[in-house]
Design a protein around this motif. Structure first.
Motif, short mmCIF file in Angstrom:
data_model
loop_
_atom_site.label_atom_id
_atom_site.label_comp_id
_atom_site.label_asym_id
_atom_site.label_seq_id
_atom_site.Cartn_x
_atom_site.Cartn_y
_atom_site.Cartn_z
N SER A 289 33.78 59.30 40.56
CA SER A 289 32.86 60.43 40.67
C SER A 289 32.72 60.77 42.15
N GLY A 290 32.04 61.87 42.44
CA GLY A 290 31.84 62.22 43.83
C GLY A 290 31.62 63.70 44.02
N LYS A 291 31.83 64.17 45.24
CA LYS A 291 31.60 65.57 45.58
C LYS A 291 32.63 66.05 46.59
N ILE A 292 33.29 67.15 46.24
CA ILE A 292 34.24 67.79 47.15
C ILE A 292 33.89 69.29 47.15
N SER B 70 47.53 59.05 42.00
CA SER B 70 47.53 60.22 42.86
C SER B 70 46.27 61.02 42.55
N PHE B 71 45.44 61.21 43.56
CA PHE B 71 44.19 61.94 43.42
C PHE B 71 44.36 63.24 44.22
N ASN B 72 44.81 64.29 43.48
CA ASN B 72 45.13 65.57 44.14
C ASN B 72 46.10 65.39 45.30
N GLY B 73 47.10 64.50 45.10
CA GLY B 73 48.13 64.29 46.10
C GLY B 73 47.85 63.18 47.08
N THR B 74 46.64 62.61 47.05
CA THR B 74 46.29 61.49 47.91
C THR B 74 46.27 60.20 47.09
N ALA B 75 46.93 59.14 47.60
CA ALA B 75 46.98 57.88 46.86
C ALA B 75 45.63 57.17 46.94
N ILE B 76 45.13 56.72 45.78
CA ILE B 76 43.94 55.88 45.72
C ILE B 76 44.25 54.68 44.85
N TYR B 77 43.42 53.64 44.98
CA TYR B 77 43.64 52.40 44.24
C TYR B 77 42.53 52.24 43.20
N LEU B 78 42.93 51.96 41.95
CA LEU B 78 41.96 51.75 40.87
C LEU B 78 42.29 50.50 40.10
N GLU B 79 41.24 49.83 39.64
CA GLU B 79 41.41 48.70 38.73
C GLU B 79 40.29 48.74 37.71
N PRO B 80 40.45 48.04 36.58
CA PRO B 80 39.43 48.09 35.53
C PRO B 80 38.03 47.73 36.06
N GLN B 81 37.04 48.46 35.52
CA GLN B 81 35.62 48.27 35.79
C GLN B 81 35.18 48.75 37.18
N MET B 82 36.05 49.42 37.89
CA MET B 82 35.62 50.03 39.14
C MET B 82 34.66 51.19 38.86
N ASN B 83 33.79 51.45 39.81
CA ASN B 83 32.89 52.60 39.76
C ASN B 83 32.96 53.25 41.14
N ASP C 67 35.32 67.77 55.20
CA ASP C 67 36.46 68.38 55.87
C ASP C 67 37.74 67.83 55.25
N SER C 68 38.55 67.09 56.00
CA SER C 68 39.80 66.55 55.45
C SER C 68 39.73 65.03 55.27
N VAL C 69 38.52 64.45 55.40
CA VAL C 69 38.38 62.99 55.37
C VAL C 69 37.73 62.55 54.06
N TYR C 70 38.39 61.60 53.37
CA TYR C 70 37.83 61.01 52.17
C TYR C 70 36.93 59.84 52.55
N ILE C 71 35.75 59.77 51.93
CA ILE C 71 34.81 58.67 52.16
C ILE C 71 34.59 57.99 50.82
N PHE C 72 34.85 56.68 50.77
CA PHE C 72 34.74 55.91 49.54
C PHE C 72 33.50 55.02 49.57
#
Length: 495
Positions: free
Chosen positions: A29-32, A73-86, A93-98
């Motif tokens: 989830s999040g906001k862009i 691939s999250f809109n062309g950007t690689a992200i890492y996911l595993e079960p039970q992540m939230n 701007d152009s920076v992803y904050i996790f």
């Protein structure tokens, strides 16, 4: 009322508990804000793909079915996911904050990829203002420092073991890629390089000799310093020693590794051509197919690369049946088999002599153009887009052909597959470049029924129909190819 409130509270608590206990899902989830009202495409290497709607405030939320740790691939950007992540993903701007559960791995992933900029500033044009003269030994020390810094980020024992293992390999190949870039940039004047690229984009069939001469001159001036033999040996060993062309895990998420695999394949293809200069009459894609089938043992990499090759090899003509049979003999992935079979069946439906699929598309003045209304004349179609360089390079030749046959029994139709949002751009391009013939805009870019019926995956593509609306060629000669005019002269019985 109190019972209803209690039931509602218990239901919410039960839902949250179920999610927390689920072993087969992850939540993102999040906001862009810049994607407000749009959708995010999330996918992975196993053909998983889902569109996540973004509301008009830029918020999104989605529970993803996931069996094991993997990269997406999250809109062309690689992200890492595993079960039970939230995982919460915000973009400023152009920076992803996790943040949230799973943020530690994704932030480290970002740092590993971003920190290379500190050690490889010349890869970014804004920081590359003079010829690179850092000596090989000094640069290798920089790479060792980067490796140490990036590896230190993985020392946290709480990190997922799959993540740590794949990132350790990622660091190694980021360094190899960086050394490859360094070896190509060494001693190169960046201003001359930019000028050379600009000149290369002006090439047409008419000016190719003039542009080639200018390019040779610029490339000679571009290299103001050459690396000595010892430096070349040092860099090449760092890139290619123990290079693994079959790391499927890395191939799924690392663009730098994929680029190196492509370069290695090019080396193998070049070596094969040296050994077999005639290659039994095979074209470049057929040779590439054989090399991939021989050299790539990782099933994921092989299946993906062969599929991409087939998108180029699947063309109407005498080789269609043999090409399809050869591919189906080695492919095992059901998804790719289905896609290629669909394309193969479409191509059979667009064989010479069959009736062409039809369309009704609007022209630059928003008037509908019905392809069937052109029956009684030959029709030469150009499938193109304003963003396509090779397409635009054919325009001068197409104008020449249109002018030569303007009084003959033939119509020229150009079908743009630009996205709908670029319709105004297309209209302006048509007007500003005084494009001739009949200019129309496909209703759904690549996914338009007419385009998919011809199984078109790359452009430019040219199609020739006879006066009965039957296909003469679903992959006709380009305007710049003299064979087109020879063919049209015969068909139109010109002397």
């Amino acid at each position: 009322m109190a019972i209803r409130k209690l039931f509602t509270s218990l239901f919410v608590l039960f839902s949250v508990t179920c999610f927390a206990q689920s072993k087969n899902t992850a939540k993102i989830s999040g906001k862009i804000p810049k994607m407000a009202g749009d959708s995010i495409l999330l996918g992975n290497a196993n053909h998983f793909s889902v569109k996540i709607p973004v509301d008009y405030s830029g918020n999104f939320s989605k529970i993803i079915p996931i069996d094991s740790a993997n990269y997406y691939s999250f809109n062309g950007t690689a992200i890492y996911l595993e079960p039970q992540m939230n995982l919460v993903i915000n973009k400023i701007d152009s920076v992803y904050i996790f943040t949230g559960k799973g943020s530690k791995e994704n932030n480290i992933f970002n740092q590993i990829n971003e920190s290379v900029k500190q050690y490889l500033p010349f890869q970014y044009s804004a920081l590359f203002d003079k010829p690179l003269d850092t000596e090989p030994a000094v640069f290798m020390k920089q790479m060792d420092d980067y490796t140490a810094k990036a590896s230190a980020l993985l020392a946290d024992n709480s990190l997922d073991k799959f993540f740590v293992r794949t990132q350790q390999t990622n660091i190694d190949y980021l360094v190899r890629y960086s050394v490859d870039v360094y070896s190509r940039k060494y001693g190169v004047d960046p201003q001359m390089e930019r000028e050379s690229r600009a000149v290369s984009r002006t090439v047409t069939r008419e000016n190719i000799k003039e542009v080639t001469t200018k390019m040779i001159d610029l490339m000679t001036k571009m290299h103001v310093k050459r690396m000595d033999a010892q430096g070349r040996d040092l860099t090449q060993k760092r890139i290619w020693k123990d290079f693994d062309i079959n790391n499927g895990e890395l191939y799924q998420f690392s663009t730098t590794y994929r680029e190196l695999v492509e370069k290695r394949l090019a080396q193998l293809i070049s070596a094969d051509r040296t050994r077999n200069p005639y290659s039994d009459g095979k074209n470049a894609n057929e040779i590439r197919f054989d090399i991939i089938n021989k050299e790539i043992s990782n099933d994921y990499i092989k299946q993906r690369l062969l599929y991409v090759i087939m998108m180029s090899l699947m063309r109407p003509g005498d080789k269609l049946e043999a090409t399809y049979t050869k591919y189906m003999a080695v492919v095992t992935d059901p998804y790719y088999k289905t896609q290629i079979t669909r394309g193969y069946n479409n191509l059979k439906l667009t064989a010479p002599g069959t009736l062409s699929p039809q369309f009704v598309y609007k022209d630059a003045h928003d008037k509908p153009v019905d392809l069937s209304s052109l029956k009684g004349k030959y029709v030469y179609m150009d499938i193109w887009a304003t963003w396509c360089g090779p397409c635009k390079a054919e325009i001068p030749s197409l104008k020449t052909v249109e002018q030569k046959y303007e009084h003959d029994n033939i119509k020229f139709v150009s079908v743009s597959i630009d996205e709908k949002k670029d319709m105004t751009k297309w209209k302006n391009f048509v007007k500003d470049n005084a494009l001739g013939g009949i200019q129309v805009f496909a209703d759904n870019d690549w996914h338009s029924a007419f385009i998919t019926s011809y199984d078109i995956h790359s452009i430019p593509r040219f199609i020739l129909l006879d006066p009965d609306g039957k296909i003469v060629s679903a992959d006709a000669f380009r305007p710049s190819n003299p064979a087109l005019q020879a063919q049209l002269d015969t068909l139109l019985k010109k002397n």
